[in-house]
Write a protein that holds these residues in place. Structure first.
Motif, PDB file in Angstrom:
ATOM      1  N   PRO A 157     -51.977  -8.887 -16.306  1.00  0.00           N
ATOM      2  CA  PRO A 157     -51.333 -10.072 -15.713  1.00  0.00           C
ATOM      3  C   PRO A 157     -50.183 -10.575 -16.567  1.00  0.00           C
ATOM      4  N   ILE A 158     -49.129 -11.083 -15.935  1.00  0.00           N
ATOM      5  CA  ILE A 158     -48.049 -11.692 -16.711  1.00  0.00           C
ATOM      6  C   ILE A 158     -48.562 -13.021 -17.270  1.00  0.00           C
ATOM      7  N   THR A 159     -47.941 -13.443 -18.358  1.00  0.00           N
ATOM      8  CA  THR A 159     -48.476 -14.636 -19.023  1.00  0.00           C
ATOM      9  C   THR A 159     -47.769 -15.907 -18.571  1.00  0.00           C
ATOM     10  N   GLU A 214     -46.409 -19.132 -16.413  1.00  0.00           N
ATOM     11  CA  GLU A 214     -47.021 -20.044 -15.450  1.00  0.00           C
ATOM     12  C   GLU A 214     -46.662 -19.590 -14.043  1.00  0.00           C
ATOM     13  N   GLN A 215     -47.620 -19.454 -13.159  1.00  0.00           N
ATOM     14  CA  GLN A 215     -47.244 -19.133 -11.781  1.00  0.00           C
ATOM     15  C   GLN A 215     -48.298 -19.626 -10.802  1.00  0.00           C
ATOM     16  N   SER A 216     -47.890 -19.724  -9.528  1.00  0.00           N
ATOM     17  CA  SER A 216     -48.827 -20.199  -8.522  1.00  0.00           C
ATOM     18  C   SER A 216     -49.623 -19.051  -7.900  1.00  0.00           C
ATOM     19  N   ASN A 217     -49.241 -17.798  -8.195  1.00  0.00           N
ATOM     20  CA  ASN A 217     -50.004 -16.642  -7.749  1.00  0.00           C
ATOM     21  C   ASN A 217     -50.441 -15.872  -8.989  1.00  0.00           C
ATOM     22  N   THR A 218     -50.836 -14.595  -8.813  1.00  0.00           N
ATOM     23  CA  THR A 218     -51.166 -13.786  -9.986  1.00  0.00           C
ATOM     24  C   THR A 218     -50.405 -12.475  -9.877  1.00  0.00           C
ATOM     25  N   TYR A 270     -43.920  -1.372 -12.572  1.00  0.00           N
ATOM     26  CA  TYR A 270     -44.167  -2.063 -11.304  1.00  0.00           C
ATOM     27  C   TYR A 270     -44.712  -3.458 -11.576  1.00  0.00           C
ATOM     28  N   ILE A 271     -44.472  -4.362 -10.613  1.00  0.00           N
ATOM     29  CA  ILE A 271     -45.122  -5.679 -10.670  1.00  0.00           C
ATOM     30  C   ILE A 271     -45.749  -5.930  -9.299  1.00  0.00           C
ATOM     31  N   LEU A 272     -47.045  -6.238  -9.295  1.00  0.00           N
ATOM     32  CA  LEU A 272     -47.779  -6.482  -8.045  1.00  0.00           C
ATOM     33  C   LEU A 272     -48.164  -7.948  -8.005  1.00  0.00           C
ATOM     34  N   LYS A 273     -47.639  -8.665  -7.005  1.00  0.00           N
ATOM     35  CA  LYS A 273     -47.996 -10.082  -6.866  1.00  0.00           C
ATOM     36  C   LYS A 273     -49.145 -10.208  -5.875  1.00  0.00           C
ATOM     37  N   LEU A 274     -50.242 -10.796  -6.298  1.00  0.00           N
ATOM     38  CA  LEU A 274     -51.361 -11.096  -5.400  1.00  0.00           C
ATOM     39  C   LEU A 274     -51.207 -12.545  -4.980  1.00  0.00           C
ATOM     40  N   ILE A 283     -31.965  -8.435  -5.316  1.00  0.00           N
ATOM     41  CA  ILE A 283     -33.433  -8.559  -5.333  1.00  0.00           C
ATOM     42  C   ILE A 283     -33.997  -7.378  -6.136  1.00  0.00           C
ATOM     43  N   ALA A 284     -35.210  -7.552  -6.662  1.00  0.00           N
ATOM     44  CA  ALA A 284     -35.885  -6.417  -7.298  1.00  0.00           C
ATOM     45  C   ALA A 284     -36.395  -5.519  -6.177  1.00  0.00           C
ATOM     46  N   PRO A 285     -36.185  -4.188  -6.274  1.00  0.00           N
ATOM     47  CA  PRO A 285     -36.583  -3.313  -5.165  1.00  0.00           C
ATOM     48  C   PRO A 285     -38.042  -3.509  -4.742  1.00  0.00           C
ATOM     49  N   GLN A 305     -43.288  -4.601  -6.419  1.00  0.00           N
ATOM     50  CA  GLN A 305     -41.840  -4.445  -6.657  1.00  0.00           C
ATOM     51  C   GLN A 305     -41.613  -3.688  -7.949  1.00  0.00           C
ATOM     52  N   ARG A 306     -40.397  -3.193  -8.091  1.00  0.00           N
ATOM     53  CA  ARG A 306     -39.986  -2.619  -9.376  1.00  0.00           C
ATOM     54  C   ARG A 306     -39.990  -3.735 -10.415  1.00  0.00           C
ATOM     55  N   PHE A 307     -40.585  -3.475 -11.572  1.00  0.00           N
ATOM     56  CA  PHE A 307     -40.558  -4.473 -12.649  1.00  0.00           C
ATOM     57  C   PHE A 307     -39.243  -4.313 -13.408  1.00  0.00           C
ATOM     58  N   ILE A 308     -38.509  -5.414 -13.564  1.00  0.00           N
ATOM     59  CA  ILE A 308     -37.215  -5.354 -14.262  1.00  0.00           C
ATOM     60  C   ILE A 308     -37.467  -5.793 -15.701  1.00  0.00           C
ATOM     61  N   SER A 309     -37.497  -4.809 -16.599  1.00  0.00           N
ATOM     62  CA  SER A 309     -37.961  -5.143 -17.954  1.00  0.00           C
ATOM     63  C   SER A 309     -36.836  -5.684 -18.840  1.00  0.00           C
ATOM     64  N   GLY A 341     -35.546 -20.926 -12.831  1.00  0.00           N
ATOM     65  CA  GLY A 341     -36.686 -20.089 -13.208  1.00  0.00           C
ATOM     66  C   GLY A 341     -36.959 -18.992 -12.183  1.00  0.00           C
ATOM     67  N   GLN A 342     -36.236 -18.991 -11.092  1.00  0.00           N
ATOM     68  CA  GLN A 342     -36.452 -17.997 -10.023  1.00  0.00           C
ATOM     69  C   GLN A 342     -35.340 -16.960  -9.989  1.00  0.00           C
ATOM     70  N   VAL A 343     -34.514 -16.927 -11.026  1.00  0.00           N
ATOM     71  CA  VAL A 343     -33.430 -15.942 -11.038  1.00  0.00           C
ATOM     72  C   VAL A 343     -33.453 -15.184 -12.362  1.00  0.00           C
ATOM     73  N   LEU A 352     -32.585 -12.610  -7.403  1.00  0.00           N
ATOM     74  CA  LEU A 352     -33.384 -13.767  -6.983  1.00  0.00           C
ATOM     75  C   LEU A 352     -34.819 -13.301  -6.768  1.00  0.00           C
ATOM     76  N   LEU A 353     -35.780 -14.129  -7.205  1.00  0.00           N
ATOM     77  CA  LEU A 353     -37.201 -13.792  -7.088  1.00  0.00           C
ATOM     78  C   LEU A 353     -37.897 -14.787  -6.170  1.00  0.00           C
ATOM     79  N   ASP A 354     -39.050 -14.390  -5.681  1.00  0.00           N
ATOM     80  CA  ASP A 354     -40.008 -15.330  -5.097  1.00  0.00           C
ATOM     81  C   ASP A 354     -39.457 -16.114  -3.896  1.00  0.00           C
ATOM     82  N   PHE A 355     -39.401 -15.446  -2.752  1.00  0.00           N
ATOM     83  CA  PHE A 355     -38.883 -16.072  -1.531  1.00  0.00           C
ATOM     84  C   PHE A 355     -40.001 -16.756  -0.736  1.00  0.00           C
TER      85      PHE A 355
HETATM   86  N1  LIG Z   1     -39.447  -7.791 -10.363  1.00  0.00           N
HETATM   87  C1  LIG Z   1     -39.659  -8.505 -11.478  1.00  0.00           C
HETATM   88  N2  LIG Z   1     -39.294  -8.021 -12.686  1.00  0.00           N
HETATM   89  C2  LIG Z   1     -39.524  -8.723 -13.834  1.00  0.00           C
HETATM   90  N3  LIG Z   1     -40.149  -9.914 -13.856  1.00  0.00           N
HETATM   91  C3  LIG Z   1     -40.542 -10.436 -12.686  1.00  0.00           C
HETATM   92  C4  LIG Z   1     -40.316  -9.772 -11.433  1.00  0.00           C
HETATM   93  N4  LIG Z   1     -40.825 -10.523 -10.437  1.00  0.00           N
HETATM   94  C5  LIG Z   1     -41.340 -11.622 -11.038  1.00  0.00           C
HETATM   95  N5  LIG Z   1     -41.167 -11.569 -12.384  1.00  0.00           N
HETATM   96  C6  LIG Z   1     -41.625 -12.578 -13.374  1.00  0.00           C
HETATM   97  O1  LIG Z   1     -42.819 -13.145 -12.890  1.00  0.00           O
HETATM   98  C7  LIG Z   1     -42.683 -14.572 -12.765  1.00  0.00           C
HETATM   99  C8  LIG Z   1     -43.491 -15.054 -11.576  1.00  0.00           C
HETATM  100  O2  LIG Z   1     -43.010 -14.440 -10.382  1.00  0.00           O
HETATM  101  P1  LIG Z   1     -42.913 -15.247  -9.026  1.00  0.00           P
HETATM  102  O3  LIG Z   1     -42.583 -14.282  -7.947  1.00  0.00           O
HETATM  103  O4  LIG Z   1     -41.978 -16.414  -9.198  1.00  0.00           O
HETATM  104  O5  LIG Z   1     -44.421 -15.759  -8.882  1.00  0.00           O
HETATM  105  P2  LIG Z   1     -45.024 -17.107  -8.267  1.00  0.00           P
HETATM  106  O6  LIG Z   1     -44.740 -17.049  -6.785  1.00  0.00           O
HETATM  107  O7  LIG Z   1     -46.478 -17.015  -8.540  1.00  0.00           O
HETATM  108  O8  LIG Z   1     -44.358 -18.294  -8.957  1.00  0.00           O
HETATM  109  C9  LIG Z   1     -41.170 -14.800 -12.639  1.00  0.00           C
HETATM  110  O9  LIG Z   1     -40.802 -16.080 -13.090  1.00  0.00           O
HETATM  111  C10 LIG Z   1     -40.612 -13.702 -13.526  1.00  0.00           C
HETATM  112  O10 LIG Z   1     -40.614 -14.116 -14.874  1.00  0.00           O
END
Ligand SMILES: Nc1ncnc2c1ncn2[C@@H]1O[C@H](COP(=O)(O)OP(=O)(O)O)[C@@H](O)[C@H]1O
Ligand SMILES: O=P(O)(O)O[C@H]1O[C@H](CO)[C@@H](O[C@H]2O[C@H](CO)[C@@H](O)[C@H](O)[C@H]2O)[C@H](O)[C@H]1O
Length: 461
Positions: A137-139, A141-145, A153-157, A183-185, A205-209, A326-328, A337-340
């Motif tokens: 899990p990423i460390t 703060e987030q509303s999902n996991t 890869y990054i998998l959002k549950l 967007i991240a693929p 999604q592809r994790f952008i390291s 925090g969403q870019v 842009l992340l998290d639509f």
């Molecule tokens: N594709 C990605 N590559 C790298 N880091 C990511 C990626 N997607 C999300 N993250 C990281 O994970 C965090 C939480 O993602 P996000 O989609 O905003 O989750 P939540 O909806 O739970 O807030 C982001 O703030 C970012 O730091």
């Protein structure tokens, strides 16, 4: 373990005390009256046993389905101690997203394109997904996991689930089809059943390291400016205005792609009336919880009511819905842009509605204000020089963002600043939301949106 089903009832009875302690649990403001299991799927048999569960949490008149990943082992290793939920039929049961020995199973199932019970694990057409990786899990703060697999890869549950396609997945799909670079693929998804309808459970999604988030970059830039109070902002090493401009352009490009993919409409008087009423109603709720807001209510209401008199048509489309720094992510090639998913507290219907793209602009303008003012939070008493410096940073970057947006925006929109009344009302509405958010989550930050409301509503910006 002879029958995993024997674990379910005793495990569910532990959840009313366990859920409120989870960061992602969105209902901490009221007691849980009951938790009811809606569906359980065995994702892996043996030891560890891996279960996927959807449970319905009842609080007063509110019923919310949540997704859980639970595992059980004969003996719980020490590093999983903080994930423990309860010991049922002699077996410790625990939240499984912290157990890298089992999280790999989710990625493997997506790579295989498997069906397990009513769950469907899929990769996107043409996407190559490789299994065999452990997920952690990423460390942040987030509303999902979110689980990261091997830095690839990054998998959002999604924790709160609802029938239908989650807007995060829907908008990522639409943007990917348009070839959007911001967007991240998108690589895959997990879908389950909720009340007989398909419901999105996860998104891969592809994790952008090699990326830095916009909030970290912006606040570093503010610190640089504060550290050198005599230098003009454009000569400070960490000046952010160029990045703000590129970010504005990226947001406009994303809006253009969303419009091309999913269409737009012009808001009619009835729609505008509903929007204005929703703004007043949000204000009523927040004033009741945060009385300091009351003195600004008349100015806020006047700004909201002005929307009924707009001359120019208001185009509406699918938007990000909760855009902030925090969403870019800034990658080596540009902004993503992340998290639509929209505002976490909004209903799925609210988050899936067509809205003015200037809402996203307003969200980002608010964020520049936050980045500047969070530096002043720990200060004893107000230092007018530092405050002016903060305001200067915010003005400069807000203007650069709007210039960037205008460069790529649709003709019907142009420069966001040319829609003064609309933009001001949307910014104020967002700031009212932030007052509620800070009151509930970070009371020490409450002064940031309150000070902005005082400034904007008195015509200071
Ligand atoms: N594709 C990605 N590559 C790298 N880091 C990511 C990626 N997607 C999300 N993250 C990281 O994970 C965090 C939480 O993602 P996000 O989609 O905003 O989750 P939540 O909806 O739970 O807030 C982001 O703030 C970012 O730091
Ligand atoms: O990222 P989330 O979808 O969880 O968004 C929520 O939390 C955000 C804070 O993490 C909150 O954003 C507010 O604080 C930010 C600084 O931490 C600031 O940049 C934003 O402009 C401000 O709105 C967001 O509102 C909330 O929905």
């Amino acid at each position: 373990m002879s029958d995993p089903a024997e674990l379910i009832d005793p495990l569910v009875s532990e959840l009313p005390t366990w859920l409120p302690g989870q960061r992602w649990f969105g209902g901490k403001d009221r007691p849980i009256s009951s938790v009811h299991p809606l569906g359980t799927t065995v994702l892996q048999e043996g030891d560890p046993l891996l279960l996927h569960m959807i449970v319905e949490v009842r609080q007063d008149d509110r019923v919310t389905p949540y997704q859980l990943l639970v595992a059980s082992r004969e003996k719980l290793p020490e590093y999983l101690g903080s994930s423990w939920i309860g010991t049922e039929r002699g077996r410790p049961c625990y939240e499984a997203t912290g157990d890298a020995d089992v999280t790999g199973r989710l990625l493997d199932l997506i790579a295989e394109g498997a069906d397990v019970g009513s769950m469907r694990f899929r990769h996107e057409p043409g996407a190559e997904v490789r299994g065999g990786l452990r997920g952690r899990p990423i460390t942040s703060e987030q509303s999902n996991t979110s689980l990261v697999y091997g830095g690839t890869y990054i998998l959002k549950l999604f924790r709160k689930v609802a029938p239908g396609e989650n807007p995060d997945l829907r908008l990522h799909r639409a943007l990917q089809e348009q070839g959007c670079e911001h967007i991240a693929p998108l690589l895959g998804s997990i879908t389950g059943d909720l009340h007989g309808e398909p419901a999105t459970l996860g998104m891969l999604q592809r994790f952008i390291s090699d990326a830095v988030d916009g909030w970290a970059m912006a606040t570093t830039s503010v610190r640089d400016l504060m550290a050198d109070p005599e230098l003009p902002p454009d000569q400070v090493g960490g000046d952010f205005a160029g990045e703000s401009q590129r970010l504005g352009q990226a947001v406009a490009n994303v809006h253009n792609d969303l419009r091309r993919a999913l269409g737009e409409q012009v808001a009619d008087a009835e729609h505008i009336d509903r929007v204005v009423k929703a703004m007043h109603s949000r204000l009523d709720t927040v004033v009741a919880a945060v009385p300091q807001l009351a003195e600004h209510a008349p100015a806020l209401r006047a700004a909201f009511d002005r929307l009924r008199e707009l001359d120019a048509p208001v185009p509406m489309q699918f938007i990000h819905g909760d855009l902030h720094l925090g969403q870019v992510l800034r990658t080596v090639t540009g902004w993503l842009l992340l998290d639509f998913e929209g505002e976490p507290a909004a209903t799925l219907a609210e988050r899936s509605a067509l809205r003015s793209p200037l809402r996203d602009v307003a969200g980002m303008l608010r964020s520049f204000d936050y980045a500047a003012h969070q530096m002043l939070l720990g200060e004893q008493g107000e230092d007018p020089k530092l405050t002016e410096r903060a305001l200067e940073w915010a003005r400069r970057n807000r203007a650069a963002f709007c210039e960037g947006y205008a460069k790529a925006a649709a003709d019907s929109l142009g420069d966001p600043r040319s829609h003064g009344d609309l933009l001001r009302a949307l910014e104020l509405d967002k700031a009212v939301y932030e007052v509620a958010y800070e009151h509930a989550n970070r009371p020490e930050w409450l002064g940031v949106p309150l000070a902005s409301i005082a400034r904007i509503s008195s015509g200071g910006e």
